[in-house]
Design a protein around this motif. Structure first.
Motif, PDB file in Angstrom:
ATOM      1  N   ALA A   8     -61.367  -0.187  36.151  1.00  0.00           N
ATOM      2  CA  ALA A   8     -60.236   0.354  35.413  1.00  0.00           C
ATOM      3  C   ALA A   8     -59.056   0.644  36.316  1.00  0.00           C
ATOM      4  N   ASP A   9     -59.326   1.004  37.557  1.00  0.00           N
ATOM      5  CA  ASP A   9     -58.237   1.390  38.467  1.00  0.00           C
ATOM      6  C   ASP A   9     -58.072   0.422  39.626  1.00  0.00           C
ATOM      7  N   GLU A  10     -58.639  -0.771  39.554  1.00  0.00           N
ATOM      8  CA  GLU A  10     -58.547  -1.722  40.663  1.00  0.00           C
ATOM      9  C   GLU A  10     -58.228  -3.105  40.119  1.00  0.00           C
ATOM     10  N   THR A  11     -57.249  -3.765  40.698  1.00  0.00           N
ATOM     11  CA  THR A  11     -56.840  -5.104  40.285  1.00  0.00           C
ATOM     12  C   THR A  11     -56.845  -6.018  41.492  1.00  0.00           C
ATOM     13  N   LYS A  12     -57.518  -7.128  41.369  1.00  0.00           N
ATOM     14  CA  LYS A  12     -57.573  -8.109  42.444  1.00  0.00           C
ATOM     15  C   LYS A  12     -56.621  -9.245  42.122  1.00  0.00           C
ATOM     16  N   VAL A  13     -55.725  -9.567  43.047  1.00  0.00           N
ATOM     17  CA  VAL A  13     -54.725 -10.608  42.836  1.00  0.00           C
ATOM     18  C   VAL A  13     -54.975 -11.747  43.812  1.00  0.00           C
ATOM     19  N   GLU A  14     -55.116 -12.931  43.273  1.00  0.00           N
ATOM     20  CA  GLU A  14     -55.292 -14.126  44.100  1.00  0.00           C
ATOM     21  C   GLU A  14     -54.085 -15.031  43.903  1.00  0.00           C
ATOM     22  N   VAL A  15     -53.388 -15.341  44.978  1.00  0.00           N
ATOM     23  CA  VAL A  15     -52.190 -16.156  44.901  1.00  0.00           C
ATOM     24  C   VAL A  15     -52.525 -17.590  45.280  1.00  0.00           C
ATOM     25  N   GLN A  16     -52.113 -18.529  44.418  1.00  0.00           N
ATOM     26  CA  GLN A  16     -52.316 -19.951  44.694  1.00  0.00           C
ATOM     27  C   GLN A  16     -50.953 -20.630  44.722  1.00  0.00           C
ATOM     28  N   TYR A  17     -50.692 -21.409  45.769  1.00  0.00           N
ATOM     29  CA  TYR A  17     -49.442 -22.138  45.889  1.00  0.00           C
ATOM     30  C   TYR A  17     -49.670 -23.561  45.372  1.00  0.00           C
ATOM     31  N   LEU A  18     -48.859 -23.948  44.370  1.00  0.00           N
ATOM     32  CA  LEU A  18     -49.131 -25.196  43.665  1.00  0.00           C
ATOM     33  C   LEU A  18     -48.047 -26.250  43.823  1.00  0.00           C
ATOM     34  N   ASP A  19     -47.030 -25.990  44.643  1.00  0.00           N
ATOM     35  CA  ASP A  19     -45.950 -26.960  44.806  1.00  0.00           C
ATOM     36  C   ASP A  19     -46.396 -28.050  45.777  1.00  0.00           C
ATOM     37  N   PRO A  20     -46.563 -29.304  45.320  1.00  0.00           N
ATOM     38  CA  PRO A  20     -47.023 -30.371  46.224  1.00  0.00           C
ATOM     39  C   PRO A  20     -46.022 -30.695  47.323  1.00  0.00           C
ATOM     40  N   ARG A  21     -44.759 -30.317  47.129  1.00  0.00           N
ATOM     41  CA  ARG A  21     -43.746 -30.558  48.166  1.00  0.00           C
ATOM     42  C   ARG A  21     -43.875 -29.562  49.315  1.00  0.00           C
ATOM     43  N   ASP A  22     -44.653 -28.497  49.098  1.00  0.00           N
ATOM     44  CA  ASP A  22     -44.696 -27.396  50.055  1.00  0.00           C
ATOM     45  C   ASP A  22     -46.140 -27.018  50.371  1.00  0.00           C
ATOM     46  N   PRO A  23     -46.885 -27.902  51.035  1.00  0.00           N
ATOM     47  CA  PRO A  23     -48.298 -27.615  51.307  1.00  0.00           C
ATOM     48  C   PRO A  23     -48.517 -26.481  52.306  1.00  0.00           C
ATOM     49  N   GLU A  58     -46.922 -23.529  52.248  1.00  0.00           N
ATOM     50  CA  GLU A  58     -46.105 -22.459  51.679  1.00  0.00           C
ATOM     51  C   GLU A  58     -46.467 -21.085  52.222  1.00  0.00           C
ATOM     52  N   GLY A  59     -47.736 -20.835  52.475  1.00  0.00           N
ATOM     53  CA  GLY A  59     -48.108 -19.541  53.026  1.00  0.00           C
ATOM     54  C   GLY A  59     -47.415 -19.274  54.357  1.00  0.00           C
ATOM     55  N   PHE A  60     -47.472 -20.244  55.265  1.00  0.00           N
ATOM     56  CA  PHE A  60     -46.792 -20.121  56.555  1.00  0.00           C
ATOM     57  C   PHE A  60     -45.278 -20.076  56.363  1.00  0.00           C
ATOM     58  N   ASN A  61     -44.763 -20.957  55.497  1.00  0.00           N
ATOM     59  CA  ASN A  61     -43.316 -21.031  55.286  1.00  0.00           C
ATOM     60  C   ASN A  61     -42.749 -19.723  54.741  1.00  0.00           C
ATOM     61  N   ARG A  62     -43.490 -19.083  53.842  1.00  0.00           N
ATOM     62  CA  ARG A  62     -43.010 -17.813  53.300  1.00  0.00           C
ATOM     63  C   ARG A  62     -42.981 -16.729  54.384  1.00  0.00           C
ATOM     64  N   ALA A  63     -43.947 -16.762  55.286  1.00  0.00           N
ATOM     65  CA  ALA A  63     -43.933 -15.798  56.391  1.00  0.00           C
ATOM     66  C   ALA A  63     -42.708 -16.028  57.285  1.00  0.00           C
ATOM     67  N   MET A  64     -42.391 -17.288  57.559  1.00  0.00           N
ATOM     68  CA  MET A  64     -41.220 -17.599  58.373  1.00  0.00           C
ATOM     69  C   MET A  64     -39.925 -17.267  57.622  1.00  0.00           C
ATOM     70  N   TRP A  65     -39.935 -17.455  56.300  1.00  0.00           N
ATOM     71  CA  TRP A  65     -38.777 -17.094  55.486  1.00  0.00           C
ATOM     72  C   TRP A  65     -38.536 -15.583  55.562  1.00  0.00           C
ATOM     73  N   ASP A  66     -39.591 -14.808  55.452  1.00  0.00           N
ATOM     74  CA  ASP A  66     -39.439 -13.356  55.537  1.00  0.00           C
ATOM     75  C   ASP A  66     -38.848 -12.956  56.888  1.00  0.00           C
ATOM     76  N   PHE A  67     -39.290 -13.613  57.951  1.00  0.00           N
ATOM     77  CA  PHE A  67     -38.741 -13.306  59.275  1.00  0.00           C
ATOM     78  C   PHE A  67     -37.259 -13.682  59.345  1.00  0.00           C
ATOM     79  N   ASN A  68     -36.927 -14.893  58.882  1.00  0.00           N
ATOM     80  CA  ASN A  68     -35.536 -15.359  58.947  1.00  0.00           C
ATOM     81  C   ASN A  68     -34.607 -14.535  58.055  1.00  0.00           C
TER      82      ASN A  68
END
Length: 256
Positions: free
Chosen positions: A27-42, A44-54
């Motif tokens: 009731a008080d816990e939610t598990k979130v699983e993120v899936q990146y589905l853009d075939p142009r951006d395989p 994406e996990g690394f790219n988003r980390a670099m985007w946050d830095f930039n």
């Protein structure tokens, strides 16, 4: 303008850059699983980390303040002169790249611009060629490959440098083989790149609010960059596919 806005929004909503699946374990816990589905951006996990830095650190605390200072305190003639001088170095490679694409008129235009601006424009500081009707249109070798059907390849967000497609990473070095770029030292090339990047960042000041208000700034920039790459390859006449038209029609029907 409204049509372009609808296209931008529809590309963001329908491309499915990330899908968050929520599974409630209690009731008080939610598990979130993120899936990146853009075939142009395989990557994406690394790219988003670099985007946050930039975006959240490098741009916010260094590039943005410097760009605003450059834009606010440097006189417009000085900014234009610096930009004209740095971009003039790219005209000879643009001449070759247009020849490789069979774009003879644009090749002649690049050669004419370099000759006129280097001489009458005092090493390119003044864009005399523009005053004579020769517009600036500089093609890089990545556009040559794209012209002959080489795909963009995966999207990549580089720390400090920003977005690329793989085709650019693999081919950008070719343009440095032509005079006068081939005569520049490493530090001169770095200075040229820095001045050109600073000018481009200052030019983007008016679009800062658009990016800051985007639901997903990373996805917004990625879509815009792919459009920019295609725009250059096709000289502004990007072909539309039947799939794009169907997606737009479907989105319009949902709005109704």
């Amino acid at each position: 303008m409204n049509y372009k806005w609808i296209l931008a929004v529809s590309s963001f909503l329908l491309s499915g850059h990330a899908l968050a699946q929520e599974a409630k374990g209690s009731a008080d816990e939610t598990k979130v699983e993120v899936q990146y589905l853009d075939p142009r951006d395989p990557f994406e996990g690394f790219n988003r980390a670099m985007w946050d830095f930039n975006y959240l650190y490098l741009d916010k605390y260094i590039l943005k303040p410097v760009a605003h200072g450059y834009n606010d305190y440097l006189p417009l003639p000085v900014k234009d002169g610096v930009h004209n001088f740095t971009t003039n170095f790219d005209e000879p490679s643009s001449l070759v790249n247009n020849i490789l694409q069979g774009k003879w008129s644009w090749a002649a235009n690049a050669g004419g611009r370099f000759t006129v601006n280097t001489s009458l424009g005092i090493l390119g500081i003044f864009d005399v060629a523009q005053m004579m009707g020769m517009e600036r249109k500089q093609d890089d070798f990545s556009e040559v490959l794209g012209f002959y059907g080489v795909p963009n390849g995966p999207y990549f967000m580089a720390p400090f440098f920003g977005p690329f497609v793989t085709r650019e990473i693999a081919s950008d070095w070719v343009d440095g083989l032509y005079f006068p770029l081939s005569e520049l030292t490493m530090w001169q090339s770095a200075l040229k790149w820095g001045m050109k990047s600073l000018h481009n960042r200052a030019e983007a000041i008016d679009r800062e609010r658009l990016l800051d208000n985007a639901l997903d700034p990373y996805a917004f920039v990625k879509d815009a960059y792919f459009q920019h790459v295609d725009y250059k390859v096709y000289d502004g006449n990007v072909p539309t596919t039947q799939e794009d038209d169907e997606l737009l029609d479907e989105f319009m029907e949902e709005l109704e």
